[in-house]
Design a protein around this motif. Structure first.
Motif, PDB file in Angstrom:
ATOM      1  N   UNK A  41     -10.826  52.131   2.039  1.00 13.77           N
ATOM      2  CA  UNK A  41     -11.191  50.737   2.325  1.00 13.77           C
ATOM      3  C   UNK A  41     -12.643  50.419   1.952  1.00 13.77           C
ATOM      4  N   UNK A  42     -13.556  51.337   2.297  1.00 16.97           N
ATOM      5  CA  UNK A  42     -14.978  51.045   2.122  1.00 16.97           C
ATOM      6  C   UNK A  42     -15.618  51.715   0.908  1.00 16.97           C
ATOM      7  N   UNK A  43     -15.071  52.847   0.463  1.00 18.54           N
ATOM      8  CA  UNK A  43     -15.713  53.593  -0.613  1.00 18.54           C
ATOM      9  C   UNK A  43     -14.942  53.534  -1.925  1.00 18.54           C
ATOM     10  N   UNK A  44     -13.852  52.811  -1.919  1.00 21.61           N
ATOM     11  CA  UNK A  44     -13.102  52.633  -3.151  1.00 21.61           C
ATOM     12  C   UNK A  44     -12.329  53.850  -3.604  1.00 21.61           C
ATOM     13  N   UNK A  45     -12.019  54.741  -2.655  1.00 21.69           N
ATOM     14  CA  UNK A  45     -11.220  55.917  -3.025  1.00 21.69           C
ATOM     15  C   UNK A  45      -9.854  55.471  -3.517  1.00 21.69           C
ATOM     16  N   UNK A  46      -9.347  56.183  -4.513  1.00 21.69           N
ATOM     17  CA  UNK A  46      -7.963  55.955  -4.930  1.00 21.69           C
ATOM     18  C   UNK A  46      -7.063  56.616  -3.886  1.00 21.69           C
ATOM     19  N   UNK A  47      -6.142  55.857  -3.339  1.00 21.34           N
ATOM     20  CA  UNK A  47      -5.326  56.434  -2.267  1.00 21.34           C
ATOM     21  C   UNK A  47      -3.992  55.758  -2.108  1.00 21.34           C
ATOM     22  N   UNK A  48      -3.450  55.844  -0.897  1.00 20.54           N
ATOM     23  CA  UNK A  48      -2.069  55.437  -0.658  1.00 20.54           C
ATOM     24  C   UNK A  48      -1.929  54.377   0.420  1.00 20.54           C
ATOM     25  N   UNK A  49      -2.919  54.249   1.290  1.00 19.08           N
ATOM     26  CA  UNK A  49      -2.731  53.498   2.519  1.00 19.08           C
ATOM     27  C   UNK A  49      -3.277  52.078   2.481  1.00 19.08           C
TER      28      UNK A  49
END
Length: 349
Positions: A41-49
């Motif tokens: 949400x805050x760091x721009x990680x590529x993810x799933x949620x």
């Protein structure tokens, strides 16, 4: 609150040991997932949620289902729930997970093209699958570090296989489970200063089930389905033997006894640590076999799987897991055929 394991004939601990370790493991998993969500949400990680495009699974619902399972286990640790109540709690948690979209809905046809669709049967099949894994880990949790170690080894190989297949979410959940179990083993390996209790064993079983279902949904092949079953072959076989044994002796299936694999190893004089290490080594070999299965194709997969399952069954046989059943069976036949009173006429012999 009296969540403590006191020494008894069935237990190996010589002093009271607290058994709420499952709560700590659940918190570890929760913290890891919160970090992942905040990072997305805050760091721009590529993810799933947060920014994931696949909305077929309600991840929040899956977490709620796992929470229900942990709470049922914790209540059993404190209040010793009746088996029926405990089972219904497991079914409720598994049903919430299934209703959240994490389903065993289809699998690739191993004998031809296309997929085998399970339709509405997906829901009861998923619940049964999860409940079985919960109880398999629950029943093997009889020695310091045994259930946590088996789960750690299983999650390591699930991570390796999922990572190799590009199943990123499955790999992430596997590495989280590995980290949690290794951290817990620091305090749970013999001599344990804390036990996981049912809150922990049910959680670990449910997590293995969830991770494998996640893999099947992303890659619905037979091998993805077979891998966790092969890795967990030891507790699965031990559970199967316990069910057969209790049915033969006309005992309730949920009734505890001291005839499990770890009890047999102790009776053979190996000691707690050595018994646990033997099962670790055995599980590791099964994990290697599962990895080999994931790297092969066609009939070879089934051959490797059949060999490992047969070898595990043979080892259990040699350790005497089925002795009580066989003695009961053959003694009954012997009595019927040879030990019946013989009559030789009016005056006897």
């Amino acid at each position: 609150m009296d969540a403590v394991d006191y020494p008894s004939k069935r237990r190996v601990n010589k002093k009271p040991v607290p058994r709420m370790g499952g709560i700590a493991m659940a918190m570890g998993i929760a913290v890891a997932l919160v970090v992942e969500i905040l990072g997305e949400y805050f760091l721009g990680w590529y993810g799933f949620y947060v920014h994931g495009t696949d909305h077929s699974i309600n991840h929040g619902g899956v977490m709620v289902g796992l929470l229900v399972i942990v709470l049922v286990g914790a209540m059993d640790d404190v209040y010793s729930l009746k088996p029926g109540v405990k089972f219904l709690g497991q079914v409720l948690g598994a049903a919430i997970i299934a209703a959240s979209g994490l389903l065993l809905s289809s699998i690739a046809n191993p004998f031809g093209a296309g997929y085998i669709e399970f339709g509405w049967v997906s829901y009861p099949l998923t619940v049964l699958y999860l409940v079985c894994f919960m109880n398999v880990i629950n029943l093997i949790d009889g020695l310091d570090g045994l259930a946590a170690g088996i789960t750690a080894i299983a999650s390591f190989f699930l991570f390796i296989i999922a990572f190799g297949r590009g199943l990123e979410e499955t790999a992430m959940l596997s590495i989280i489970l590995l980290g949690v179990t290794l951290a817990f083993l620091r305090y749970n390996f013999a001599p344990a200063s804390i036990f996981m209790g049912d809150s922990g064993s049910l959680l670990l079983g449910a997590m293995i089930g969830v991770i494998s279902l996640m893999g099947v949904m992303r890659s619905p092949t037979v091998i993805v389905m077979a891998v966790p079953i092969v890795i967990a072959a030891i507790p699965i076989a031990d559970t199967g033997a316990a069910i057969i044994r209790r049915v033969y002796h006309h005992q309730p299936i949920q009734q505890a006894d001291s005839k499990h694999l770890h009890h047999m190893l102790l009776r053979k004089g190996y000691g707690v640590r050595k018994s646990v290490v033997i099962v670790y080594a055995w599980t590791t070999l099964l994990g290697v076999g599962a990895w080999v299965m994931s790297s092969t194709h066609g009939i070879t997969v089934f051959v490797v799987m059949a060999v490992m399952i047969a070898a595990s069954f043979l080892i259990l046989w040699k350790l005497g897991i089925f002795d009580k059943v066989l003695r009961h069976h053959y003694h009954g036949r012997h009595t019927r055929q040879e030990d019946k009173p013989k009559f030789y006429g009016k005056h006897g012999r």
